[in-house]
Design a protein around this motif. Structure first.
Motif, PDB file in Angstrom:
ATOM      1  N   VAL A 197       0.832  -1.199   0.000  1.00  0.00           N
ATOM      2  CA  VAL A 197       0.000   0.000   0.000  1.00  0.00           C
ATOM      3  C   VAL A 197       0.869   1.252   0.000  1.00  0.00           C
ATOM      4  N   ASP A 198       1.948   1.242   0.776  1.00  0.00           N
ATOM      5  CA  ASP A 198       2.865   2.382   0.830  1.00  0.00           C
ATOM      6  C   ASP A 198       3.491   2.639  -0.533  1.00  0.00           C
ATOM      7  N   GLN A 199       3.893   1.565  -1.206  1.00  0.00           N
ATOM      8  CA  GLN A 199       4.498   1.716  -2.529  1.00  0.00           C
ATOM      9  C   GLN A 199       3.507   2.302  -3.525  1.00  0.00           C
ATOM     10  N   LYS A 200       2.269   1.842  -3.462  1.00  0.00           N
ATOM     11  CA  LYS A 200       1.249   2.374  -4.361  1.00  0.00           C
ATOM     12  C   LYS A 200       1.043   3.867  -4.128  1.00  0.00           C
ATOM     13  N   VAL A 201       0.915   4.257  -2.861  1.00  0.00           N
ATOM     14  CA  VAL A 201       0.659   5.663  -2.536  1.00  0.00           C
ATOM     15  C   VAL A 201       1.865   6.524  -2.889  1.00  0.00           C
ATOM     16  N   SER A 202       3.061   6.046  -2.560  1.00  0.00           N
ATOM     17  CA  SER A 202       4.279   6.833  -2.764  1.00  0.00           C
ATOM     18  C   SER A 202       4.619   7.015  -4.237  1.00  0.00           C
ATOM     19  N   SER A 203       4.160   6.069  -5.070  1.00  0.00           N
ATOM     20  CA  SER A 203       4.530   6.128  -6.483  1.00  0.00           C
ATOM     21  C   SER A 203       3.614   7.034  -7.297  1.00  0.00           C
ATOM     22  N   VAL A 204       2.532   7.485  -6.706  1.00  0.00           N
ATOM     23  CA  VAL A 204       1.561   8.273  -7.457  1.00  0.00           C
ATOM     24  C   VAL A 204       2.092   9.663  -7.765  1.00  0.00           C
ATOM     25  N   ILE A 205       1.935  10.039  -8.994  1.00  0.00           N
ATOM     26  CA  ILE A 205       2.219  11.410  -9.415  1.00  0.00           C
ATOM     27  C   ILE A 205       0.881  12.132  -9.415  1.00  0.00           C
ATOM     28  N   ALA A 206       0.731  13.064  -8.533  1.00  0.00           N
ATOM     29  CA  ALA A 206      -0.570  13.675  -8.276  1.00  0.00           C
ATOM     30  C   ALA A 206      -1.094  14.422  -9.504  1.00  0.00           C
ATOM     31  N   ILE A 207      -2.421  14.412  -9.659  1.00  0.00           N
ATOM     32  CA  ILE A 207      -3.061  15.197 -10.700  1.00  0.00           C
ATOM     33  C   ILE A 207      -2.722  16.669 -10.483  1.00  0.00           C
ATOM     34  N   GLY A 208      -2.297  17.332 -11.537  1.00  0.00           N
ATOM     35  CA  GLY A 208      -1.924  18.736 -11.459  1.00  0.00           C
ATOM     36  C   GLY A 208      -0.436  18.969 -11.288  1.00  0.00           C
ATOM     37  N   SER A 209       0.306  17.904 -10.930  1.00  0.00           N
ATOM     38  CA  SER A 209       1.758  18.060 -10.774  1.00  0.00           C
ATOM     39  C   SER A 209       2.449  17.920 -12.120  1.00  0.00           C
ATOM     40  N   GLU A 210       3.696  18.357 -12.185  1.00  0.00           N
ATOM     41  CA  GLU A 210       4.450  18.269 -13.434  1.00  0.00           C
ATOM     42  C   GLU A 210       4.824  16.820 -13.723  1.00  0.00           C
ATOM     43  N   ALA A 211       4.586  16.396 -14.954  1.00  0.00           N
ATOM     44  CA  ALA A 211       4.898  15.024 -15.341  1.00  0.00           C
ATOM     45  C   ALA A 211       6.417  14.854 -15.437  1.00  0.00           C
ATOM     46  N   ARG A 321      -0.765  20.710 -22.125  1.00  0.00           N
ATOM     47  CA  ARG A 321       0.227  21.414 -22.955  1.00  0.00           C
ATOM     48  C   ARG A 321       1.366  22.000 -22.131  1.00  0.00           C
ATOM     49  N   GLU A 322       1.119  22.240 -20.831  1.00  0.00           N
ATOM     50  CA  GLU A 322       2.160  22.781 -19.959  1.00  0.00           C
ATOM     51  C   GLU A 322       2.961  21.683 -19.270  1.00  0.00           C
ATOM     52  N   GLY A 323       2.658  20.428 -19.581  1.00  0.00           N
ATOM     53  CA  GLY A 323       3.405  19.324 -19.007  1.00  0.00           C
ATOM     54  C   GLY A 323       2.894  18.875 -17.643  1.00  0.00           C
ATOM     55  N   ARG A 324       1.644  19.235 -17.295  1.00  0.00           N
ATOM     56  CA  ARG A 324       1.058  18.824 -16.023  1.00  0.00           C
ATOM     57  C   ARG A 324       0.149  17.612 -16.228  1.00  0.00           C
ATOM     58  N   VAL A 325       0.064  16.785 -15.212  1.00  0.00           N
ATOM     59  CA  VAL A 325      -0.769  15.583 -15.289  1.00  0.00           C
ATOM     60  C   VAL A 325      -2.242  15.978 -15.192  1.00  0.00           C
ATOM     61  N   LEU A 326      -2.999  15.562 -16.211  1.00  0.00           N
ATOM     62  CA  LEU A 326      -4.433  15.832 -16.238  1.00  0.00           C
ATOM     63  C   LEU A 326      -5.246  14.676 -15.664  1.00  0.00           C
ATOM     64  N   ALA A 327      -4.847  13.456 -15.989  1.00  0.00           N
ATOM     65  CA  ALA A 327      -5.615  12.280 -15.563  1.00  0.00           C
ATOM     66  C   ALA A 327      -4.744  11.048 -15.726  1.00  0.00           C
ATOM     67  N   ARG A 328      -5.165   9.977 -15.049  1.00  0.00           N
ATOM     68  CA  ARG A 328      -4.458   8.705 -15.145  1.00  0.00           C
ATOM     69  C   ARG A 328      -5.449   7.600 -15.526  1.00  0.00           C
ATOM     70  N   ASN A 329      -4.922   6.652 -16.280  1.00  0.00           N
ATOM     71  CA  ASN A 329      -5.649   5.416 -16.615  1.00  0.00           C
ATOM     72  C   ASN A 329      -6.995   5.646 -17.286  1.00  0.00           C
ATOM     73  N   LEU A 330      -7.034   6.622 -18.196  1.00  0.00           N
ATOM     74  CA  LEU A 330      -8.221   6.791 -19.031  1.00  0.00           C
ATOM     75  C   LEU A 330      -8.084   5.890 -20.250  1.00  0.00           C
ATOM     76  N   ARG A 331      -9.155   5.151 -20.532  1.00  0.00           N
ATOM     77  CA  ARG A 331      -9.184   4.301 -21.718  1.00  0.00           C
ATOM     78  C   ARG A 331     -10.597   4.301 -22.277  1.00  0.00           C
ATOM     79  N   GLY A 332     -10.724   3.806 -23.500  1.00  0.00           N
ATOM     80  CA  GLY A 332     -12.040   3.657 -24.097  1.00  0.00           C
ATOM     81  C   GLY A 332     -12.837   4.949 -24.121  1.00  0.00           C
TER      82      GLY A 332
END
Length: 345
Positions: A197-211, A321-332
């Motif tokens: 669980v710690d690894q999952k939480v720690s690895s997340v790049i938050a929405i709005g942060s720079e990719a 366009r500014e290199g910020r994370v908008l969303a994760r795991n969008l498909r279909g």
């Protein structure tokens, strides 16, 4: 040599101070006389039977362990197909719980739990599962019921196990994972479930942060940089030739690329392959015509995958366009709807 022998004896003498007896006992019902319980433990990524527990004529069973750490195992019935029970015991706990085989649902019912908050939590989960089996129409409410249960017991180790119920929707339940991590890590930093669980939480790049920038070689060996696509909306697509869900999604990705590429949409494909020919053949076979294909051919050890905490594929990260994370795991349809919103603006 004599000093080593003395040290070894001293270590043996100290062992009882660390290893403590923990026990689990109760009554097994709903089965014929002579039934036995199978104890299985996780070994090498799979459950392996390690013990058989006899049940006496009155249905009583008992399991004892000498341990300095928490114990995790499953209980199932010998020669009977049923879903196993998951058990977590802490050192020195004396836990009692009754088990009834429910042949109507192919499940084991847990009742009368005493001596363990972990197993009281699991009893509530078990009751939910049985209720859903009896009333399929309630399936839609299960995620909410599960989340409420985990939040109430967030500091118990069982919560670190049961929260993986939401593994496939991790982004949606990030806050729940974080709650469990923060509540369990101080007391159980070395537990495998807590570390996961710690690894999952720690690895997340938050929405709005720079990719974070990805720099990896393309099929010709030339380094391509994610940052070179700044100014475009970019879908970072983590995939592999051997991943069937990835290949099944590729036609949708190709269609969206052709729909929006002239409006400023680009795809940066990061392959988790480890065989170059398989990677290149899949690109050609699936018509992945965009130029930004990269891979270090290290499979799950891919530098790009590790940078973004990728633990399963397909996985995507949408970058503005500014290199910020908008969303994760969008498909279909979710990906299609998000792109419509972006380019409508």
């Amino acid at each position: 040599m004599k000093r080593l022998a003395i040290l070894a004896l001293a270590m043996v003498a100290l062992m009882p101070c660390y290893a403590q007896k923990t026990s689990l006992s109760g009554i097994l019902g709903g089965v014929s006389e002579g039934a036995r319980l199978i104890v299985s433990e996780a070994q090498g990524g799979r459950l392996v039977p390690v013990d058989t527990v006899d049940v006496d004529a009155r249905g009583h069973y008992k399991i004892e362990r000498q341990t300095a750490d928490e114990v995790f195992f499953t209980l199932s019935l010998a020669r009977v197909q049923c879903q196993p029970l998951h058990v977590i015991l802490l050192p020195r706990e004396k836990v009692t719980m009754d088990i009834t085989y429910r042949a109507d649902y192919g499940m084991l019912q847990l009742t009368n739990v005493k001596g363990s908050e972990n197993m009281k939590m699991y009893q509530e989960y078990n009751a939910l599962a049985l209720d859903m089996a009896a009333n399929p129409s309630k399936q839609q409410s299960l995620p909410t019921e599960m989340e409420n249960l985990i939040r109430r017991y967030s500091g118990e180790l069982m919560s670190a196990f049961l929260v993986t119920f939401f593994e496939s929707a991790f982004d949606q339940y990030y806050d729940l994972y974080k709650t469990v991590r923060d509540a369990t890590k101080p007391n159980y930093p070395n537990n495998e479930f807590v570390k996961h669980v710690d690894q999952k939480v720690s690895s997340v790049i938050a929405i709005g942060s720079e990719a974070p920038d990805i720099v990896l070689p393309d099929p010709e060996g030339k380094d391509r940089r994610l940052s070179d696509l700044r100014g475009k909306v970019v879908l970072i697509d983590f995939w592999a030739s051997w991943c069937r869900p990835c290949r099944a999604e590729n036609p949708n990705v190709v269609r969206l690329y052709h729909t929006y590429k002239d409006k400023g949409f680009e795809i940066f494909s990061v392959s988790l392959d480890n065989k170059r020919d398989a990677w290149l053949n899949a690109i050609q076979a699936d018509g992945l015509v965009w130029p930004n294909h990269v891979s270090d051919l290290r499979g799950w050890s891919s530098a790009g995958g590790r940078l973004y905490g990728i633990m399963s594929i397909p996985a995507t990260v949408l970058v503005d366009r500014e290199g910020r994370v908008l969303a994760r795991n969008l498909r279909g349809q979710q990906l299609e709807q998000k792109l419509k919103e972006i380019f409508a603006q």
